[in-house]
Write an enzyme that holds these catalytic residues in place. Structure first.
Site, PDB file in Angstrom:
ATOM      1  N   HIS A 154       0.839  -1.195   0.000  1.00  0.00           N
ATOM      2  CA  HIS A 154       0.000   0.000   0.000  1.00  0.00           C
ATOM      3  C   HIS A 154       0.879   1.252   0.000  1.00  0.00           C
ATOM      4  O   HIS A 154       2.071   1.194   0.244  1.00  0.00           O
ATOM      5  CB  HIS A 154      -0.902   0.014   1.244  1.00  0.00           C
ATOM      6  CG  HIS A 154      -0.157  -0.164   2.523  1.00  0.00           C
ATOM      7  ND1 HIS A 154      -0.153  -1.346   3.237  1.00  0.00           N
ATOM      8  CD2 HIS A 154       0.652   0.672   3.207  1.00  0.00           C
ATOM      9  CE1 HIS A 154       0.616  -1.217   4.301  1.00  0.00           C
ATOM     10  NE2 HIS A 154       1.117   0.005   4.302  1.00  0.00           N
TER      11      HIS A 154
HETATM   12  P1  TYD Z   1      -1.163  -4.392   8.336  1.00  0.00           P
HETATM   13  O1  TYD Z   1      -1.541  -3.044   7.800  1.00  0.00           O
HETATM   14  O2  TYD Z   1      -1.730  -5.592   7.694  1.00  0.00           O
HETATM   15  O3  TYD Z   1       0.426  -4.505   8.328  1.00  0.00           O
HETATM   16  P2  TYD Z   1       1.376  -4.405   7.038  1.00  0.00           P
HETATM   17  O4  TYD Z   1       2.097  -3.096   7.187  1.00  0.00           O
HETATM   18  O5  TYD Z   1       2.268  -5.575   7.124  1.00  0.00           O
HETATM   19  O6  TYD Z   1       0.519  -4.407   5.805  1.00  0.00           O
HETATM   20  O7  TYD Z   1      -1.479  -4.395   9.895  1.00  0.00           O
HETATM   21  C1  TYD Z   1      -1.712  -5.583  10.610  1.00  0.00           C
HETATM   22  C2  TYD Z   1      -2.764  -5.304  11.652  1.00  0.00           C
HETATM   23  O8  TYD Z   1      -2.305  -4.343  12.586  1.00  0.00           O
HETATM   24  C3  TYD Z   1      -4.049  -4.766  11.071  1.00  0.00           C
HETATM   25  O9  TYD Z   1      -5.114  -5.358  11.786  1.00  0.00           O
HETATM   26  C4  TYD Z   1      -3.996  -3.294  11.358  1.00  0.00           C
HETATM   27  C5  TYD Z   1      -3.204  -3.228  12.626  1.00  0.00           C
HETATM   28  N1  TYD Z   1      -2.400  -2.013  12.797  1.00  0.00           N
HETATM   29  C6  TYD Z   1      -2.677  -1.176  13.849  1.00  0.00           C
HETATM   30  O10 TYD Z   1      -3.617  -1.406  14.662  1.00  0.00           O
HETATM   31  N2  TYD Z   1      -1.923  -0.059  14.028  1.00  0.00           N
HETATM   32  C7  TYD Z   1      -0.901   0.236  13.202  1.00  0.00           C
HETATM   33  O11 TYD Z   1      -0.214   1.265  13.405  1.00  0.00           O
HETATM   34  C8  TYD Z   1      -0.632  -0.633  12.101  1.00  0.00           C
HETATM   35  C9  TYD Z   1       0.494  -0.338  11.140  1.00  0.00           C
HETATM   36  C10 TYD Z   1      -1.413  -1.759  11.927  1.00  0.00           C
END
Ligand code: TYD
Length: 123
Positions: A45
């Site tokens: 993303h």
């Molecule tokens: P996700 O966005 O899938 O991580 P990546 O950067 O690997 O794509 O995030 C994993 C999970 O953590 C999702 O349920 C969202 C949550 N999350 C938070 O609660 N706070 C945050 O700051 C971030 C980055 C993710």
């Protein structure tokens, strides 16, 4: 565009101390870290406004970045390397070593509405 900032490191006979100070270009509102990653590819993303800085403080991983004009793969394998990711830098993280800990500093609080999810080739 994304770029690497070399962090100031003080090493002596007792070990090393690396400093993140006055190099990010933003105030830190949020810190998270990613670890225990298997062969998965994470991320995938870009953001509307969030700027981030990523430091692999242990082990190594790769971060693929595409800002729509340029694509680059960074190998983060030293805790003195800090990758700045601008909002427009679509990124994915992969090839984590089993011991890898990827520290991420963000300019904004977590907001799912700040995500722009797209698919790019990762290499
Ligand atoms: P996700 O966005 O899938 O991580 P990546 O950067 O690997 O794509 O995030 C994993 C999970 O953590 C999702 O349920 C969202 C949550 N999350 C938070 O609660 N706070 C945050 O700051 C971030 C980055 C993710």
């Amino acid at each position: 565009m994304s770029h690497i900032v070399k962090l100031r490191t003080n090493s002596d006979s007792r070990g090393s101390l690396t400093v993140i100070e006055k190099v990010l270009g933003f105030d830190i509102k949020r810190v998270y870290y990613i670890y225990n990653v298997d062969e998965s590819v994470r991320g995938g993303h870009r953001h509307k406004i969030t700027t981030q800085a990523a430091v692999c403080i242990k082990g190594s991983c790769e971060i693929f970045v595409n800002n729509g004009k340029e694509a680059l793969t960074y190998t983060l394998n030293n805790p003195d390397q800090c990758l700045i990711l601008e909002a427009e830098d679509w990124h994915s993280m992969s090839n984590f070593t089993t011991d890898a800990v990827l520290l991420v500093l963000a300019s904004e609080y977590y907001d799912p509405n700040d995500y722009i999810i797209e698919n790019y080739e990762t290499n």
